[in-house]
Design a protein around this motif. Structure first.
Motif, short mmCIF file in Angstrom:
data_model
loop_
_atom_site.label_atom_id
_atom_site.label_comp_id
_atom_site.label_asym_id
_atom_site.label_seq_id
_atom_site.Cartn_x
_atom_site.Cartn_y
_atom_site.Cartn_z
N UNK A 11 0.86 -1.23 -0.27
CA UNK A 11 0.01 -0.06 0.11
C UNK A 11 0.93 1.09 -0.02
N UNK A 12 0.44 2.29 -0.86
CA UNK A 12 1.19 3.44 -0.99
C UNK A 12 0.30 4.49 -1.58
N UNK A 31 -6.59 0.22 -5.68
CA UNK A 31 -5.90 -0.31 -4.59
C UNK A 31 -6.74 -1.45 -4.10
N UNK A 32 -6.77 -1.69 -2.82
CA UNK A 32 -7.18 -2.77 -2.00
C UNK A 32 -7.82 -2.53 -0.62
N UNK A 33 -8.71 -3.19 -0.07
CA UNK A 33 -9.38 -2.83 1.40
C UNK A 33 -8.79 -3.70 2.11
N UNK A 34 -7.59 -4.39 2.07
CA UNK A 34 -7.00 -5.20 3.18
C UNK A 34 -6.66 -4.52 4.40
N UNK A 120 -16.63 -7.36 4.75
CA UNK A 120 -15.70 -8.45 4.79
C UNK A 120 -14.12 -8.06 5.60
N UNK A 121 -13.91 -6.77 5.20
CA UNK A 121 -12.67 -6.38 5.66
C UNK A 121 -12.66 -5.74 7.16
N UNK A 122 -13.59 -4.71 7.30
CA UNK A 122 -13.38 -3.88 8.44
C UNK A 122 -13.70 -4.87 9.71
N UNK A 123 -14.42 -5.97 9.82
CA UNK A 123 -14.37 -6.67 11.14
C UNK A 123 -13.35 -7.19 11.30
N UNK A 124 -12.34 -7.53 10.37
CA UNK A 124 -10.81 -7.95 10.58
C UNK A 124 -10.11 -6.89 11.45
N UNK A 125 -10.40 -5.70 11.38
CA UNK A 125 -9.69 -4.56 12.34
C UNK A 125 -10.34 -4.69 13.43
N UNK A 126 -11.59 -4.77 13.69
CA UNK A 126 -12.18 -5.04 14.86
C UNK A 126 -11.75 -6.26 15.53
N UNK A 127 -11.55 -7.31 15.00
CA UNK A 127 -10.99 -8.41 15.55
C UNK A 127 -9.59 -8.46 16.04
N UNK A 128 -8.95 -7.25 15.55
CA UNK A 128 -7.29 -7.14 15.87
C UNK A 128 -7.54 -5.88 17.10
#
Length: 231
Positions: A11-12, A31-34, A120-128
């Protein structure tokens, strides 16, 4: 002309000074939403926003609408609503449910900018531990309002809110924001001024001041977590 970001590279983002004046704040596409891409973006004050059938667009509008500890206020009428409400307010009990509530069609529009990739991706941030949700529950125990946002260091990036019960989103914000500031958050980024949040003490910062506060805040240790039950 804006840059197209290659999702297969690290990412840049372009320098934020290159954001367009029209449409205001548009910086890049693709870009991507990872989680890595989102972390890189928000640390620079950049966020994704586009219709689900459009290419991914990245924005950094200025002036930036924020709420600071010293500007935050809860109007007396809303404080009275919080004291007298039958709603229950919690933190981080149903992050994905809040996101789906924000995603649902609204009376004044066909839908929102939230798409399946975001869901799909924002809950991964919540889990972290890098995103929060505030939930409002009605007397029957149904989720009826709330908001969610990303947190990096001592900055909370407010993303979206919803209500299916009169006043639920107001009660959620008025219950959570004082605790967030007490715990040590230094700024809530609201992105753009809205009449709904203006009553809570929004001010607008120019790019140099916003990015200076942002850089300082995201590089500080994260505050303690909110309790599970707020009211």
């Amino acid at each position: 002309m804006i840059d197209w970001l290659d999702e297969f590279r690290p990412p840049e983002f372009p320098d934020t000074s290159r954001a367009l004046e029209e449409p205001e704040g548009l910086l890049a596409a693709g870009g991507h939403l990872s989680p890595a891409w989102l972390d890189c973006a928000y640390r620079k004050g950049i966020f994704p926003w586009n219709d689900p059938d459009e290419a991914r667009l990245w924005w950094t509008p200025m002036p930036r609408a924020v709420i600071l500890p010293e500007t935050f206020r809860v109007p007396k009428r809303i404080a009275r609503e919080v004291r007298n409400t039958d709603l229950r307010v919690t933190a981080n009990l149903d992050f994905k449910g809040v996101m789906k509530g924000c995603m649902a069609p609204r009376a004044d529009s066909e839908g929102t900018w939230i798409d399946d990739e975001i869901i799909d991706n924002y809950p991964r941030l919540h889990d972290a531990g890098r995103a929060i949700s505030i939930e409002c529950w009605d007397e029957s125990g149904a989720l009826c309002g709330g908001f969610y946002g990303l947190s990096i260091g001592r900055i909370l990036f407010g993303e979206s809110m919803f209500t299916q019960h009169s006043g639920a989103s107001k009660v959620a914000f008025a219950s959570a924001a004082p605790l967030l500031f007490e715990l040590g958050f230094e700024m809530i980024d609201c992105q753009m001024r809205t009449s709904h949040l203006e009553r809570f003490g929004i001010i607008e910062l120019d790019r140099p001041e916003f990015e200076s506060r942002l850089l300082a805040g995201v590089n500080k240790p994260a505050p303690p977590s909110l309790p599970g039950v707020l009211i």
